[in-house]
Scaffold this active site. Structure first.
Site: not given
Ligand code: NAI
Length: 397
Positions: A149, A219, A259, A283
């Site tokens: 971002y 992640k 995930d 998000d």
């Protein structure tokens, strides 16, 4: 006397008669803001019987600001929010005049609102795609200033990207870019300070609300230094600043790969209480979790800097141009954001009045169009819905 919120020695000082700036918002902003304001005033009045009140101070942004002064985010708006520390806002569309690309991002950056906080809970009666939606009760802390971002990227085929690619190849020895001739390149900054201040906010929130578990979602198995750094710095922060709470078992900090998190929130959402995430993961997770409990029409949010005290509370949905001006929009997202605001300033009794009125409406299947359609009941207009809430606040003990 009416006054403003101040911060002294890290503590919020709140006068009993408080001025709060608001941005009405574009599109359905008009439909929902004044409706929500009536409910908030009623709740404060009921809870404190005139001993406390809010004086609303309008500040301009979006279309209304463009019409008035030709700018979508006037300096005066920012200066007022800086001065009053807090504000509440309806949705803002993409600006049509001169000025910022995204007003929401501009507000967050200008005030360094690093924590995007979204409490997700189920209200009995609300249509949900889950069999047991009541098991989803989690507060999201999404990092708001870093990650992709930051907007550092170069388009494929430009001189800029050629320079970056050559730097990566010649100076950094990077050979792994599969199709360099046609690649765009983006940069993902994740810092120790940025990660730690976000995780600290999540842990403080958990402890203040007697919630035991804070989960770091990342992640890091693939992005070892950015996402992995977020997780590592999160654990370091917990061990350095909360050793007593960790030892006593009042606090548990754990982590999960992003995930798997998206899978687990559907299979076993009760595992999560407070979650801290990097910006992009946050998000995705925010919308997924909001959908589990009834969608964006009822999901509230706040963007907060816990160090300066600046906070903007906002409806999380957009301007809904398809129903704008039709008295059909659901004001609940804005109202639940107001609940967060009232809790932030310590006016818990008023916050509870609004929550109880919404609980009463939803369990009686009193819905605006977004929730009425999937429930196959007749929709209330925004004004009818708000009248119901005001009556519920009046009569509920
Ligand atoms: P949207 O959230 O405005 O609308 C998506 C769908 O949800 C529409 O069918 C709409 O009618 C419905 N919806 C949204 N809020 C509702 C409510 N309170 N009650 C009943 N139904 C509701 O998303 P969209 O169409 O992608 O964006 C429209 C504009 O809003 C764009 O300019 C976008 O940039 C802006 N936007 C602003 C946000 C903010 O200010 N925080 C957040 C998201 C989008």
């Amino acid at each position: 006397m009416v006054g403003k919120l101040t911060i002294r020695d890290g503590k919020r000082e709140v006068p009993n008669h408080l001025t709060i700036p608001f941005i009405e918002g574009d599109g359905i902003g008009k439909d929902i803001w004044f409706a929500a304001q009536k409910v908030i005033d009623k709740a404060v009045d009921k809870a404190y019987d005139g001993r406390r009140s809010i004086e609303w101070k309008e500040v301009l942004a979006g279309e209304k600001a463009v019409q008035t002064c030709g700018l979508s985010l006037p300096d005066e708006t920012l200066a007022t929010i800086k001065e009053y520390l807090i504000a509440i806002k309806g949705p803002l569309g993409t600006p049509v005049g001169k000025g910022h690309r995204s007003l929401n991002v501009a507000l967050r950056q200008e005030l360094d609102l690093y924590a995007c906080v979204r409490p997700i809970r189920y209200f009995d009666g609300v249509p949900s795609p889950l069999k047991e939606p009541e098991k989803t009760k989690v507060t999201i802390f999404r990092e708001n200033t870093e990650d992709i971002y930051a907007g550092i990227e170069w388009q494929a085929g430009t001189d800029e990207v050629a320079k970056v690619l050559s730097f990566l190849k010649e100076e950094m020895g990077v050979e792994k870019i599969r199709f360099p001739e046609t690649s765009s390149i983006g940069v993902k900054p994740i810092s120790e300070q940025g990660s730690k201040r976000l995780v600290r906010a999540a842990i403080d929130y958990a402890l203040e609300n007697s919630l035991q578990t804070v989960t770091l979602v990342h992640k890091g198995n693939i992005q070892k230094f950015t996402e992995g750094g977020f997780c590592k710095w999160g654990y370091e922060l917990a061990q350095a600043e909360y050793p007593v709470q960790l030892a006593s078992g009042d606090l548990i900090v754990n982590d999960i790969i992003a995930d798997n998190f998206l899978q687990q929130i559907l299979l076993a959402p009760e595992k999560f209480q407070v979650v801290a995430l990097t910006n992009l993961n946050g998000d995705y997770a925010s919308d997924a979790l909001a959908a589990q409990v009834g969608g964006i029409g009822i999901a509230p949010g706040a963007n907060i800097n816990y160090q300066t005290g600046h906070a903007i509370f906002e409806a999380t949905h957009g301007t809904a141009p398809d129903i704008a001006g039709k008295n059909r929009a659901n004001p609940s997202s804005l109202l639940l954001s107001a609940v967060m605001l009232l809790e932030y300033i310590g006016w818990k009794e008023a916050a509870d009045e609004i929550v109880r009125a919404l609980e009463c409406a939803f369990s009686s299947k009193v819905f605006t169009i977004d929730l009425a359609q999937p429930s196959q009941v007749k929709a209330k207009t925004t004004s009818e819905f708000v009248d119901y809430l005001i009556e519920a606040i009046e009569f509920l003990d």
